[in-house]
Scaffold this motif. Structure first.
Motif, mmCIF file in Angstrom:
data_model
loop_
_atom_site.group_PDB
_atom_site.id
_atom_site.type_symbol
_atom_site.label_atom_id
_atom_site.label_comp_id
_atom_site.label_asym_id
_atom_site.label_seq_id
_atom_site.Cartn_x
_atom_site.Cartn_y
_atom_site.Cartn_z
ATOM 1 N N ASN A 1 78.598 -16.839 -8.999
ATOM 2 C CA ASN A 1 77.988 -15.735 -9.730
ATOM 3 C C ASN A 1 78.683 -15.543 -11.081
ATOM 4 O OD1 ASN A 1 77.741 -12.144 -9.321
ATOM 5 N ND2 ASN A 1 76.243 -13.535 -10.207
ATOM 6 N N VAL B 1 74.727 -18.779 -9.743
ATOM 7 C CA VAL B 1 73.933 -17.765 -9.043
ATOM 8 C C VAL B 1 73.744 -16.608 -10.009
ATOM 9 C CG1 VAL B 1 73.868 -16.160 -7.098
ATOM 10 C CG2 VAL B 1 74.828 -18.455 -6.797
ATOM 11 N N LYS B 2 72.502 -16.360 -10.405
ATOM 12 C CA LYS B 2 72.249 -15.382 -11.458
ATOM 13 C C LYS B 2 72.474 -13.943 -10.997
ATOM 14 C CE LYS B 2 71.085 -18.671 -14.237
ATOM 15 N NZ LYS B 2 72.038 -19.103 -15.287
ATOM 16 N N ASN B 3 72.126 -13.643 -9.762
ATOM 17 C CA ASN B 3 72.216 -12.278 -9.266
ATOM 18 C C ASN B 3 73.128 -12.217 -8.057
ATOM 19 O OD1 ASN B 3 70.184 -11.199 -11.108
ATOM 20 N ND2 ASN B 3 68.708 -12.367 -9.873
ATOM 21 N N ALA B 4 74.126 -11.341 -8.099
ATOM 22 C CA ALA B 4 75.045 -11.198 -6.967
ATOM 23 C C ALA B 4 74.302 -10.737 -5.715
ATOM 24 C CB ALA B 4 76.154 -10.211 -7.315
ATOM 25 N N LEU C 1 73.604 -13.134 -2.883
ATOM 26 C CA LEU C 1 74.681 -13.587 -2.004
ATOM 27 C C LEU C 1 74.674 -12.861 -0.659
ATOM 28 C CD1 LEU C 1 77.558 -13.873 -4.637
ATOM 29 C CD2 LEU C 1 76.169 -15.713 -3.696
ATOM 30 N N TYR D 1 81.451 -7.296 -2.690
ATOM 31 C CA TYR D 1 80.405 -7.188 -3.704
ATOM 32 C C TYR D 1 80.857 -6.338 -4.892
ATOM 33 C CZ TYR D 1 75.957 -5.714 -5.787
ATOM 34 O OH TYR D 1 74.931 -5.429 -6.659
ATOM 35 N N GLN E 1 81.320 -7.463 -8.919
ATOM 36 C CA GLN E 1 80.697 -6.804 -10.064
ATOM 37 C C GLN E 1 81.744 -6.415 -11.106
ATOM 38 O OE1 GLN E 1 77.801 -8.042 -8.960
ATOM 39 N NE2 GLN E 1 76.899 -6.366 -10.108
#
Length: 454
Positions: free
Chosen positions: A47, A52-55, A58, A134, A138
């Motif tokens: 990410n 991976v564009k969007n967490a 996952l 998560y 971020q």
């Protein structure tokens, strides 16, 4: 039957899904401290690096999915205590601060692990980040966007993946590791030398054999440098990747554990309290290569163990087969994987091992392309029992370590591997498979030694 599940990442998610499938009449209640389940932390570097564009991708499950399947979900709830004698727990609602008591017939303890935070001066400064869940992912992405000098501390798989991701975004990256080489738990030196050269070639500053002594901050409380045993490194952001510890505080001194607190479970995932089952990163596992219990926090172990909890919670049904700690990694154009024990790790368990290294091509050289492969086999000296293996190549040959993992689990010998049946097709491999070849080379070397001693 009332079953309470505490914690719902990999082991917990698999436990709940399989409990609902196998025991539809059971009352399944889940308590999870976060507001999500099933986060694949191994994808954080992907990410960060933009693969991976969007967490959010996952996650492979959600509280809503498990609720729809029949579980009673309580996210943002923290279990404060467990009374084994009364079979009750006390839970705090983190949104309302209210507490309540709940009871169970069977308890599943799948609380996972937490990053180790070393007791280093300045550890509480701003922009010193952990890398696990998560929310932390971020934070890392947000802060890395404004950082110029990033230090990653801890040269395991997560650390290696992160330094590549940060370097790809044009950051100046310092890779700090207390031992004298990277990935030392997974690969022997002849492999890590190539990894280190690859990192250096891409401009990553290696600070190996450097122990972090302190973090220094500015007047606003942000970290500005890392002081090690050898140097001072200027930083805007620090990522700590120094390992994980099991989250077993709720049952400390109540259940049998390893010295680090990892729960000991039997072949059917029961703890020393037969009403409490456990799975995942808060547990030890049986290492088939070492023939010993060990702490190996991997999602692959967690998911299998969680599934076994569901099969065995009513009565012993399916036995745990142990683990080889098999893992893989892609770093720039290198594909690498390992299974079982390295030579160095085998020595720590008191095993007398030998090894054979093969450098060959993955398919016949008459093909348009044929890529060099480095393959190492580790085996027990007296019995020739397979102990471990490592592979590295610019073509993806990592699945050979999955094959070797099964061989180790089945207690195969070098001789067994030498004559195992594998297909041949020039697009994929050679007439004598690389696993056959390295085993046959081992036998040939052993034969030569015997001839010389006669």
């Amino acid at each position: 039957m009332k079953i309470i599940v505490i914690g719902c990442t990999h082991a917990g998610t698999q436990t709940v899904k399989n409990l609902l499938r196998l025991h539809p009449d059971a009352d399944i209640t889940v308590y999870e401290r976060n507001n999500n389940v099933s986060f694949l932390s191994c994808g954080i570097a992907l990410n960060v690096g933009g693969v991976v564009k969007n967490a959010e991708d996952l996650f492979y499950s959600s509280p809503e999915e498990l609720e729809a399947l029949g579980a009673t979900m309580h996210v943002h709830h923290n279990v404060l205590s467990i009374n084994r004698q009364a079979k009750t727990i006390v839970v705090e609602n983190l949104e309302t601060n209210e507490t309540k008591q709940d009871h169970y017939d069977k308890l599943v303890y799948t609380t996972g692990s937490t990053p180790i935070v070393p007791p280093i001066s300045g550890i509480g400064l701003k922009h010193i980040q952990l890398c696990k869940n998560y929310a932390q992912a971020q934070d890392i992405i947000k802060k890395a966007a404004h950082a110029t000098n990033i230090a990653v501390i801890g040269a395991g798989y997560i650390g290696v993946e992160l330094v590549e991701a940060f370097e790809a975004y044009g950051k100046h990256v310092t890779f700090i590791e207390g031992s004298d080489r990277v990935l030392n738990k997974y690969l022997d030196r002849e492999f890590t030398d190539e990894v280190e050269q690859t990192l250096t070639n891409h401009g990553i500053q290696l600070a190996l054999n450097e122990k972090v002594e302190s973090f220094v901050g500015n007047d606003d409380g942000y970290v500005k440098s890392v002081q090690t045993s050898k140097a001072t490194h200027d930083v805007d952001l620090v990522i700590l990747c120094v390992g994980f510890r099991p989250q077993t505080e709720l049952v400390k001194d109540e259940l049998d554990t390893l010295s680090n607190g990892a729960l000991l479970v039997n072949d059917y995932m029961q703890t020393s309290d037969p009403s409490i089952f456990a799975a995942g990163d808060n547990c030890s596992v049986f290492h088939n290569s070492a023939q010993h219990h060990a702490y190996i926090p991997l999602a692959t172990n967690a998911t299998k163990m969680g599934t076994l909890v569901a099969y065995n919670i009513m009565q012993p049904t399916i036995r745990y087969r142990g683990t080889q700690g098999t893992s893989g990694l892609k770093l720039y154009d290198l594909h690498m994987a390992s299974t079982g024990l390295t030579e160095d790790a085998a020595a720590t368990y008191g095993l007398d091992v030998r090894s054979t290294t093969l450098i060959d091509h993955e398919r016949p050289t008459f093909m348009p392309t044929a890529t060099e492969v480095r393959l190492k086999l580790v085996y027990e000296n007296e019995t020739m029992r397979l102990i471990g293996g490592q592979i590295m190549s610019k073509s993806d040959q990592t699945q050979l370590m999955n094959t070797l993992s099964v061989c180790i689990q089945q207690e195969m010998t070098v001789e067994d591997l030498a004559f195992s049946d594998f297909f041949f097709q020039p697009h994929y491999n050679k007439p004598v498979n690389l696993l056959n070849t390295v085993a046959l080379k081992t036998l040939a070397e052993r034969d030569q030694v015997h001839l010389q001693t006669q």
